[in-house]
Design a protein around this motif. Structure first.
Motif, mmCIF file in Angstrom:
data_model
loop_
_atom_site.group_PDB
_atom_site.id
_atom_site.type_symbol
_atom_site.label_atom_id
_atom_site.label_comp_id
_atom_site.label_asym_id
_atom_site.label_seq_id
_atom_site.Cartn_x
_atom_site.Cartn_y
_atom_site.Cartn_z
ATOM 1 N N GLN A 209 -11.917 -4.239 -15.154
ATOM 2 C CA GLN A 209 -12.066 -2.806 -14.883
ATOM 3 C C GLN A 209 -12.070 -2.536 -13.383
ATOM 4 O O GLN A 209 -12.824 -3.164 -12.645
ATOM 5 C CB GLN A 209 -13.415 -2.303 -15.444
ATOM 6 N N SER A 210 -11.234 -1.604 -12.938
ATOM 7 C CA SER A 210 -11.352 -1.153 -11.546
ATOM 8 C C SER A 210 -10.617 0.168 -11.393
ATOM 9 O O SER A 210 -9.743 0.509 -12.202
ATOM 10 C CB SER A 210 -10.781 -2.190 -10.575
ATOM 11 N N ASP A 211 -10.983 0.907 -10.357
ATOM 12 C CA ASP A 211 -10.289 2.165 -10.054
ATOM 13 C C ASP A 211 -9.028 1.904 -9.238
ATOM 14 O O ASP A 211 -8.095 2.707 -9.240
ATOM 15 C CB ASP A 211 -11.210 3.098 -9.243
ATOM 16 N N CYS A 212 -9.050 0.800 -8.520
ATOM 17 C CA CYS A 212 -7.934 0.505 -7.618
ATOM 18 C C CYS A 212 -7.912 -0.982 -7.339
ATOM 19 O O CYS A 212 -8.954 -1.630 -7.288
ATOM 20 C CB CYS A 212 -8.117 1.288 -6.304
ATOM 21 N N VAL A 213 -6.703 -1.513 -7.173
ATOM 22 C CA VAL A 213 -6.570 -2.914 -6.771
ATOM 23 C C VAL A 213 -6.164 -2.944 -5.296
ATOM 24 O O VAL A 213 -5.312 -2.162 -4.857
ATOM 25 C CB VAL A 213 -5.521 -3.642 -7.632
ATOM 26 N N LEU A 214 -6.812 -3.826 -4.570
ATOM 27 C CA LEU A 214 -6.495 -4.024 -3.153
ATOM 28 C C LEU A 214 -6.004 -5.459 -2.996
ATOM 29 O O LEU A 214 -6.761 -6.407 -3.240
ATOM 30 C CB LEU A 214 -7.756 -3.784 -2.307
ATOM 31 N N ARG A 261 -3.587 -2.204 -15.106
ATOM 32 C CA ARG A 261 -4.820 -1.622 -15.673
ATOM 33 C C ARG A 261 -5.372 -0.515 -14.785
ATOM 34 O O ARG A 261 -5.745 0.558 -15.255
ATOM 35 C CB ARG A 261 -5.886 -2.710 -15.859
ATOM 36 N N ALA A 262 -5.398 -0.769 -13.468
ATOM 37 C CA ALA A 262 -5.963 0.234 -12.558
ATOM 38 C C ALA A 262 -4.983 1.377 -12.317
ATOM 39 O O ALA A 262 -5.388 2.520 -12.078
ATOM 40 C CB ALA A 262 -6.335 -0.437 -11.233
ATOM 41 N N GLY A 263 -3.687 1.066 -12.344
ATOM 42 C CA GLY A 263 -2.678 2.094 -12.059
ATOM 43 C C GLY A 263 -2.576 2.455 -10.585
ATOM 44 O O GLY A 263 -1.817 3.339 -10.209
ATOM 45 N N ARG A 264 -3.345 1.756 -9.752
ATOM 46 C CA ARG A 264 -3.330 2.072 -8.319
ATOM 47 C C ARG A 264 -3.372 0.763 -7.516
ATOM 48 O O ARG A 264 -4.153 -0.137 -7.853
ATOM 49 C CB ARG A 264 -4.537 2.918 -7.913
ATOM 50 N N LEU A 265 -2.559 0.722 -6.463
ATOM 51 C CA LEU A 265 -2.511 -0.493 -5.633
ATOM 52 C C LEU A 265 -2.432 -0.121 -4.159
ATOM 53 O O LEU A 265 -1.610 0.710 -3.758
ATOM 54 C CB LEU A 265 -1.281 -1.346 -5.999
ATOM 55 N N VAL A 266 -3.277 -0.767 -3.379
ATOM 56 C CA VAL A 266 -3.178 -0.713 -1.920
ATOM 57 C C VAL A 266 -2.928 -2.145 -1.441
ATOM 58 O O VAL A 266 -3.590 -3.077 -1.903
ATOM 59 C CB VAL A 266 -4.470 -0.165 -1.285
ATOM 60 N N VAL A 267 -1.947 -2.321 -0.573
ATOM 61 C CA VAL A 267 -1.691 -3.627 0.031
ATOM 62 C C VAL A 267 -1.999 -3.515 1.519
ATOM 63 O O VAL A 267 -1.433 -2.655 2.200
ATOM 64 C CB VAL A 267 -0.224 -4.074 -0.147
ATOM 65 N N ALA A 268 -2.900 -4.353 1.990
ATOM 66 C CA ALA A 268 -3.260 -4.317 3.417
ATOM 67 C C ALA A 268 -2.906 -5.643 4.070
ATOM 68 O O ALA A 268 -3.084 -6.705 3.468
ATOM 69 C CB ALA A 268 -4.747 -4.027 3.580
ATOM 70 N N GLU A 269 -2.398 -5.583 5.265
ATOM 71 C CA GLU A 269 -2.083 -6.797 6.030
ATOM 72 C C GLU A 269 -2.145 -6.474 7.515
ATOM 73 O O GLU A 269 -2.092 -5.302 7.903
ATOM 74 C CB GLU A 269 -0.700 -7.332 5.641
ATOM 75 N N ARG A 298 0.311 2.037 -1.872
ATOM 76 C CA ARG A 298 0.026 2.419 -0.486
ATOM 77 C C ARG A 298 -0.008 1.155 0.385
ATOM 78 O O ARG A 298 -0.673 0.177 0.020
ATOM 79 C CB ARG A 298 -1.326 3.120 -0.414
ATOM 80 N N LEU A 299 0.719 1.183 1.494
ATOM 81 C CA LEU A 299 0.709 0.060 2.442
ATOM 82 C C LEU A 299 -0.183 0.394 3.631
ATOM 83 O O LEU A 299 -0.120 1.493 4.170
ATOM 84 C CB LEU A 299 2.121 -0.230 2.949
ATOM 85 N N VAL A 300 -0.978 -0.591 4.030
ATOM 86 C CA VAL A 300 -1.810 -0.456 5.234
ATOM 87 C C VAL A 300 -1.485 -1.642 6.133
ATOM 88 O O VAL A 300 -1.471 -2.788 5.673
ATOM 89 C CB VAL A 300 -3.315 -0.480 4.896
ATOM 90 N N HIS A 301 -1.183 -1.370 7.381
ATOM 91 C CA HIS A 301 -0.811 -2.450 8.293
ATOM 92 C C HIS A 301 -1.130 -2.021 9.707
ATOM 93 O O HIS A 301 -1.599 -0.896 9.929
ATOM 94 C CB HIS A 301 0.679 -2.778 8.153
ATOM 95 N N SER A 302 -0.855 -2.883 10.654
ATOM 96 C CA SER A 302 -1.096 -2.525 12.056
ATOM 97 C C SER A 302 -0.002 -1.570 12.522
ATOM 98 O O SER A 302 1.026 -1.402 11.860
ATOM 99 C CB SER A 302 -1.123 -3.791 12.915
ATOM 100 N N ALA A 303 -0.246 -0.958 13.676
ATOM 101 C CA ALA A 303 0.682 0.047 14.196
ATOM 102 C C ALA A 303 1.979 -0.598 14.690
ATOM 103 O O ALA A 303 2.064 -1.811 14.870
ATOM 104 C CB ALA A 303 0.006 0.809 15.333
ATOM 105 N N ASP A 304 2.966 0.244 14.921
ATOM 106 C CA ASP A 304 4.253 -0.206 15.463
ATOM 107 C C ASP A 304 4.099 -0.375 16.968
ATOM 108 O O ASP A 304 4.425 0.517 17.743
ATOM 109 C CB ASP A 304 5.313 0.857 15.130
ATOM 110 N N ARG A 326 -10.042 4.207 3.957
ATOM 111 C CA ARG A 326 -9.470 5.552 3.800
ATOM 112 C C ARG A 326 -8.291 5.523 2.826
ATOM 113 O O ARG A 326 -8.146 6.403 1.969
ATOM 114 C CB ARG A 326 -9.011 6.084 5.162
ATOM 115 N N ALA A 327 -7.464 4.480 2.935
ATOM 116 C CA ALA A 327 -6.282 4.390 2.068
ATOM 117 C C ALA A 327 -6.691 4.289 0.604
ATOM 118 O O ALA A 327 -6.127 4.977 -0.259
ATOM 119 C CB ALA A 327 -5.433 3.187 2.475
ATOM 120 N N VAL A 328 -7.673 3.438 0.307
ATOM 121 C CA VAL A 328 -8.105 3.279 -1.086
ATOM 122 C C VAL A 328 -8.676 4.601 -1.600
ATOM 123 O O VAL A 328 -8.355 5.063 -2.709
ATOM 124 C CB VAL A 328 -9.151 2.148 -1.216
ATOM 125 N N LYS A 329 -9.488 5.228 -0.765
ATOM 126 C CA LYS A 329 -10.124 6.483 -1.176
ATOM 127 C C LYS A 329 -9.075 7.553 -1.454
ATOM 128 O O LYS A 329 -9.157 8.285 -2.459
ATOM 129 C CB LYS A 329 -11.060 6.943 -0.044
#
Lengths: 335, 312
Positions: A209-214, A261-269, A298-304, A326-329
């Motif tokens: 169970q989760s609201d979002c996968v990171l 299951r969560a229907g939501r994914l954030v990938v951070a690197e 949603r992708l989260v990464h360092s700036a360009d 912030r991205a997950v929220k």
């Protein structure tokens, strides 16, 4: 208390060298008493002076020598002092080691691992702080792995060598001083287990169970767990963290069920934006789960940007916990 | 240390044993057959022939053992044929036909067979060969790793990284430089500062200059070098002043007619024909006919197959 990550790596190298007389370890300033820039190789050259070799400053040459050892039926692990310098070995990795596994019309084993101390947050500046994983994504015959506090390094390194394919192992430099997790326990709230022996799954209460996968590579694992904890305590959001040991080829089969299951994914690197590992993962998830997702990945990464040296400037470029939070929220609540 | 072997006058070649002459002519007619097929549009892709330089691997052949590793480059047909005498497998590789050494995946410049490997990136093989030599030095002393390279290859940093480690660690690594005076279209004096000798000397590595193009003389000059590399386990550089009689690839010769004539004047083929006409004619005709038969037979084979299990 569990051992530090750097100790786990060091012990893994001790064990592998003890177990396999064909294994060599090569790199700059590896030998005792110095023991490597990050002390990962401490004690190794004293035990195996013939197989643990300090080399000249020749990253391309060192990886070439390792390729030659592999070709001759030996095995080799190379330490690149800072992963930024692996650029100097790109030809040997792209055109020799990885291609040789297939370009001669048959499977040729190339048991070779290039270890790459990676990432920022230590104030080392633009040429000593990068996350070059994305430059190696999608090279035929090349595997990418990343050290995490959930994955024992003897298992990871031994497994990489056993594939007969060359691989890069990225090692977050801040993670070195952190501690390994053990026995399935992260803290009083979070637990973890391993899926397919590769993907660490960190959950609270119920792993299904989760609201979002990171999803994060190992270098961001500690940061991702801290974010998941804050999301739970401050925002009442249940976030499951997945940390694959192998980044490439993508381990999609182990990641997809939780995302579905969560229907939501954030990938951070920590990579800078553009042509990232996360973009490949997002594409795979969009293709497999398009009808199931409740929001775009949603992708989260360092700036360009180049990575500046001064701490206050470095923070403006490198991915921060607040960015991930912030991205997950936003993905869960809607922006 | 630098030793120079200049050899006899170019118009008096040493009479060769039948096997040496046959091998020289096998390589010559293999290369001519390839250019001929390209000219007729029967070959796909590209090739780099070693016309004029055939004597280098032929001179080396009896000096090498099966335990030695040979690393070849883009201009490697002669190196392969001298090691394996297998024109069928090599031509099938170039043509993508069954029986190809590498199932047609590698083609002209990417071949692996036993301890022979060629690849198409200049200089890359030098550190790889140093790694092989590191293993040989410990596990199979007396064997060596040989790298064929050209004068143009000395522009690549990998050469120096590999040579440095080989010298530091006392590795049995032999660099055989086929210095043909031109890197694709660029004359050596426009791409190489100083000299190959000076560069070898900077690493404390022995350098031997061989200007002879006579197989027997070249072999005699190389024998003590290989013996030293094996017995003393240290690298060496041999620089062979040679002559590229053909184009870099196919039909892309940028040299002046005078320069091409100069290279042809040093071609062992015509000089040998002139010195030993009867011996030459018989062998030449036999190898020409043999290659024609190889071409006919291989061209009739079905396409090579790259099985899924062989895809790395």
């Amino acid at each position: 208390m569990a051992e530090r990550v750097v100790e786990n790596l060091n012990q893994a190298l001790h064990a592998l060298l003890a177990d396999d007389p064909r294994l060599y370890l090569l790199g700059e300033d590896l030998a005792d008493p110095y023991g490597g820039a990050f002390k990962v190789t401490r004690g190794l050259s004293s035990r195996w002076p013939d197989r643990v070799l300090s080399t000249p400053l020749s990253e391309g040459g060192i990886v070439g020598v390792a390729g030659g050892l592999a070709l001759a039926g030996q095995r080799a692990i190379v330490e690149i002092m800072f992963s930024d310098f692996v650029a100097l070995a790109f030809d040997q990795i792209l055109n020799f080691a990885s291609k040789s596994t297939a370009m001669y019309g048959r499977r040729v084993p190339m048991p070779l691992v290039v270890r790459c101390p990676t990432g920022g947050n230590r104030g080392y500046g633009p040429t000593h702080s990068q996350s070059p994983q994305k430059h190696f994504v999608g090279i035929p015959g090349l595997d990418l792995y990343e050290v995490s506090p959930f994955h024992d390094n003897q298992t990871v390194l031994g497994g990489m060598l056993a594939t007969g394919r060359p691989g890069l192992l990225f090692e977050d430099k801040v993670l070195y001083t952190g501690r390994m997790y053990a026995d399935g326990v992260v803290d009083e709230l979070f637990r973890y287990d391993l899926l397919d022996g590769d993907v660490a799954r960190i959950w609270v209460d119920d792993p299904e169970q989760s609201d979002c996968v990171l999803v994060v590579p190992g270098g961001l694992a500690v940061r991702a767990v801290a974010v998941a904890r804050e999301l739970l305590l401050r925002d009442d959001i249940v976030c499951q963290v997945l940390v694959p040991s192998r980044l490439w080829p993508l381990h999609a089969a182990a990641l997809l069920p939780a995302v579905a299951r969560a229907g939501r994914l954030v990938v951070a690197e920590e990579s800078t934006t553009g042509g990232t590992w996360g973009a490949e993962l997002a594409h795979a998830v969009h293709t497999a789960l398009w009808g199931t997702l409740r929001a775009p990945v949603r992708l989260v990464h360092s700036a360009d940007s180049v990575i500046p040296t001064a701490a206050h400037l470095e923070r403006t470029v490198l991915v921060q916990n607040t960015d991930i939070h912030r991205a997950v929220k936003e993905v869960v609540r809607g922006a | 240390m630098t030793a120079a072997v200049t050899g006899a006058r170019p118009d008096v070649p040493t009479r060769l044993a039948a096997d040496d002459l046959d091998l020289l002519l096998l390589i010559r007619h293999f290369e001519l057959a390839l250019l001929d097929m390209f000219g007729r549009g029967e070959l796909h892709g590209t090739t780099h022939t070693c016309l004029g330089q055939e004597y280098v691997p032929v001179a080396l052949r009896p000096l090498l053992t099966d335990g030695d590793h040979v690393f070849s480059n883009h201009r490697g047909h002669g190196h392969y044929l001298a090691r394996f005498a297998d024109p069928h497998g090599l031509l099938a590789e170039v043509m993508g036909r069954q029986g190809a050494v590498c199932h047609g995946v590698g083609g002209s410049q990417h071949i692996l067979r036993d301890r022979y490997l060629s690849t198409g990136v200049q200089g890359e093989s030098v550190p790889v060969a140093a790694g092989v030599a590191l293993h040989l030095n410990r596990a199979e002393p007396g064997h060596l790793a040989l790298v064929h390279l050209g004068d143009g290859t000395w522009g690549e940093g990998a050469v120096y990284e590999g040579l440095n480690m080989a010298a530091l660690w006392g590795l049995p690594l032999l660099l055989v430089v086929e210095h043909n005076g031109i890197a694709q279209s660029t004359p050596t004096d426009a791409q190489l500062a100083g000299s190959i000798e000076g560069r070898a000397r900077a690493f404390g590595v022995d350098h031997t200059l061989v200007t002879a193009t006579d197989t027997a003389l070249v072999r005699a000059a190389l024998a003590p070098v290989l013996r030293r590399v094996r017995e003393e386990s240290r690298p060496a550089v041999v620089e062979l002043r040679t002559h590229r009689v053909g184009p870099h690839s196919k039909g892309d010769d940028s040299r002046t007619p005078e320069e091409i004539a100069y290279a042809k004047a040093h071609d062992w083929y015509a000089r040998y024909a002139e010195a030993y006409p009867e011996q030459f004619a018989a062998h030449d005709e036999r190898q020409r006919a043999y290659l024609a038969e190889v071409v006919r037979e291989v061209a009739g084979r079905p396409a090579s197959v790259w099985e899924e299990a062989d895809r790395g």
